[in-house]
Design a protein around this motif. Structure first.
Motif, PDB file in Angstrom:
ATOM      1  N   ASN A 144       2.191  15.151  -4.054  1.00 20.66           N
ATOM      2  CA  ASN A 144       0.914  15.067  -4.741  1.00 20.66           C
ATOM      3  C   ASN A 144       0.152  16.390  -4.680  1.00 20.66           C
ATOM      4  N   PHE A 158      -0.335   7.635  -5.763  1.00 20.01           N
ATOM      5  CA  PHE A 158      -0.998   8.437  -4.735  1.00 20.01           C
ATOM      6  C   PHE A 158      -2.233   7.711  -4.211  1.00 20.01           C
ATOM      7  N   HIS A 159      -3.019   7.108  -5.082  1.00 18.57           N
ATOM      8  CA  HIS A 159      -4.148   6.282  -4.651  1.00 18.57           C
ATOM      9  C   HIS A 159      -4.414   5.256  -5.738  1.00 18.57           C
ATOM     10  N   ARG A 170      -4.758  -1.908  -9.447  1.00 17.41           N
ATOM     11  CA  ARG A 170      -3.805  -2.751  -8.743  1.00 17.41           C
ATOM     12  C   ARG A 170      -3.176  -3.769  -9.699  1.00 17.41           C
ATOM     13  N   GLU A 185       0.835  -1.208   0.000  1.00 14.66           N
ATOM     14  CA  GLU A 185       0.000   0.000   0.000  1.00 14.66           C
ATOM     15  C   GLU A 185       0.869   1.257   0.000  1.00 14.66           C
ATOM     16  N   TYR A 231       2.020   1.851  -3.543  1.00  9.85           N
ATOM     17  CA  TYR A 231       0.948   2.422  -4.366  1.00  9.85           C
ATOM     18  C   TYR A 231       0.763   3.904  -4.067  1.00  9.85           C
ATOM     19  N   ARG A 232       0.811   4.273  -2.788  1.00 18.06           N
ATOM     20  CA  ARG A 232       0.655   5.687  -2.434  1.00 18.06           C
ATOM     21  C   ARG A 232       1.795   6.530  -2.994  1.00 18.06           C
TER      22      ARG A 232
END
Length: 248
Positions: A174, A55-56, A62, A47, A50-51
């Motif tokens: 971001n 960022f999201h 995924r 996670e 991914y961030r």
């Protein structure tokens, strides 16, 4: 024959200054496969990756195959970051919506964890994108000495030295560098911010006016209106200049 990376002078930025830092809430949490003990910790690491890159990540964004390889130890964290940077989501969200200069800035922030030093660095990396392609550019970032010294094969990249010695903190990447630049925001018709209601503010109690303060009577004074004689409008043709001139 690809053009070698042009030389640029590194600027004196916050990430290049070494100093003693007291751990706190503003300090980034380091995710590494060197000290993972449970499956939930590898989930937190994924996670965090991914961030950092997306960022999201929505469910459709995924990369299940890369996640499975990372969980089973077939690839390193650096390979996982490479796969995310070359994925369709990153391509459609960043590469296709920005120029080479801005895409290079995005990748330096996300992969190396710092801002670009200057325009010369953006030009140098944009030439790499034009000659080696997007995959060659990502590989050069991940194989650079700066990446290997700071993150190696097992650490998820993060924004380095965000806390300044003065106590202030740098903006997250971001927020500082949104996915769409101003040109693409206009093309996509992004709405402009408009305030429809009054913004309420807080004023400390010691700064609030007390009894007898003239500011309390300001609204009453404005309601009285203007007091005095109205100016007369006299035409210049009705003036007798010979009698108005004083005699000596």
């Amino acid at each position: 024959m690809p053009i070698p990376l042009l030389e640029y002078i590194p600027s004196s930025q916050n990430t290049r200054v070494k100093g003693y830092e007291v751990p706190g809430d503003e300090q980034p949490r380091i995710f590494s496969t060197d000290n993972l003990l449970s499956s939930s910790q590898i989930t937190d690491l994924i996670e965090a990756a991914y961030r950092q890159i997306f960022f999201h990540a929505f469910a459709s964004d995924r990369e299940k195959f890369l996640e499975s390889q990372l969980r089973s130890g077939q690839i390193t964290v650096r390979d996982f970051i490479r796969g995310l940077c070359l994925s369709n989501t990153f391509t459609n969200s960043f590469y296709n919506l920005n120029s080479n200069y801005r895409f290079a800035e995005h990748c330096v922030q996300k992969v190396l964890g710092r801002d670009v030093y200057n325009e010369a660095e953006k030009i140098a990396w944009s030439i790499v994108i034009a000659t080696k392609g997007r995959a060659g550019f990502i590989n050069d970032l991940l194989n650079s000495d700066e990446y290997l010294e700071n993150f190696g094969d097992n650490i998820v990249p993060f924004q380095r030295r965000r806390v300044l010695p003065s106590g202030a903190s740098e903006l997250p990447f971001n927020i500082k560098s949104p996915r769409y630049d101003a040109y693409h925001r206009r093309q996509l018709g992004f709405p402009k911010a408009s305030w429809q209601a009054a913004v309420r503010g807080y004023k400390a109690q010691e700064k609030q006016p007390k009894a007898g303060d003239p500011s309390l009577y300001l609204s009453m004074a404005k309601s009285l209106g203007s007091v005095g004689n109205q100016p007369q409008s006299i035409s210049a043709y009705n003036l007798d200049y010979l009698n108005l001139v004083p005699r000596r």
